[in-house]
Design an enzyme around this catalytic site. Structure first.
Site, PDB file in Angstrom:
ATOM      1  CB  ILE A   1       3.747   3.024   0.943  1.00  0.00           C
ATOM      2  CG1 ILE A   1       5.217   2.991   0.526  1.00  0.00           C
ATOM      3  CG2 ILE A   1       3.333   1.725   1.614  1.00  0.00           C
ATOM      4  CD1 ILE A   1       6.185   3.118   1.712  1.00  0.00           C
ATOM      5  CE  LYS A   2      -5.118   3.158  -2.520  1.00  0.00           C
ATOM      6  NZ  LYS A   2      -5.875   2.557  -3.629  1.00  0.00           N
ATOM      7  CB  ILE A   3      -0.807   2.026   4.684  1.00  0.00           C
ATOM      8  CG1 ILE A   3       0.606   1.705   4.200  1.00  0.00           C
ATOM      9  CG2 ILE A   3      -1.080   1.460   6.067  1.00  0.00           C
ATOM     10  CD1 ILE A   3       1.705   2.010   5.204  1.00  0.00           C
TER      11      ILE A   3
END
Ligand code: E4P
Length: 218
Positions: free
Chosen positions: A82-84
């Site tokens: 997950i890229k945040i």
């Protein structure tokens, strides 16, 4: 050093995986938008091509929305990361997702302090953007050095430095010399890394000399 391909084009990953050089993939909303393809389809296809992490970015800006989108993205495949974005809401979401065992890549990092916060939040990867700092006249590579020094002061921090926004073979060389754990690079830069004029001219000469002997191997 691990190499991730920085692309949302599935064919580019398909063409490069058999080199053994691709340890994962990173995408972002702009790269996805350029392809016109559906995010879910792109990420699912890439996750089949590599066992390494495939970063897919959330677009919510509040922590609850980021968490929900992140969990939804993780359902696409086991190797989705997950890229945040590196905001306070992003840190909250990273803390919760990481504590629940979800890998998070914190993106849009432009300072060593941001990288320190990401590591404290439990991010698996921190993505400092080299090229975008260079674009402003700063030295993006200084940021990689600072984060490397900072993280090495605290061995308990396990976050890996993922050098991002790489634009050239020079960036790759410097990031590797500094000790970035990973670099995410466009396919063109990976192809350019193998090129050297002396390799090409040397090979031409070897092949011409061999041809003149009239011999064959096997
Ligand atoms: C990767 O995670 C980043 O999204 C990417 O490297 C950004 O590169 P750019 O600055 O060339 O757009």
């Amino acid at each position: 050093m691990k190499f991730f391909l920085d692309t949302a084009i599935v064919d580019e990953v398909a063409k490069m995986v058999d080199t053994g050089l691709v340890d994962g993939v990173t995408t972002n909303p702009s790269l996805i938008a350029k392809t016109g393809a559906k995010l879910e389809d792109t990420i699912a296809a890439m996750c089949k091509l590599t066992n390494g992490p495939v970063s897919a970015e959330v677009t919510a800006t509040d922590s609850q929305g980021m968490i929900e989108q992140g969990i939804s993205l993780r359902k696409i495949a086991d190797n989705v990361c997950i890229k945040i974005p590196l905001t306070m809401e992003g840190l909250r979401a990273t803390h919760k997702l990481s504590a629940s065992g979800h890998p998070v890549n914190m993106t849009l990092c432009f300072s060593a302090n941001q990288a320190l916060l990401a590591a404290k939040a439990g991010a698996r990867f921190i993505s400092p953007f080299i090229g975008r700092l260079d674009d402003l006249g700063a030295n993006g590579m200084d940021l990689i050095s600072d984060i490397r020094l900072m993280y090495d002061n605290y061995p308990a921090l396990k976050t890996e430095i993922l050098a991002a926004s790489i634009r050239s073979v020079g960036h790759m060389r410097e990031a590797a010399l500094i000790g970035a754990d990973i670099a995410t690079l466009p396919t063109k830069v990976m192809m350019d890394m193998v090129k050297h004029p002396l390799t090409s001219s040397g090979l031409d000469a070897f092949l011409a000399d061999w041809e003149a002997t009239g011999q064959n191997i096997l």
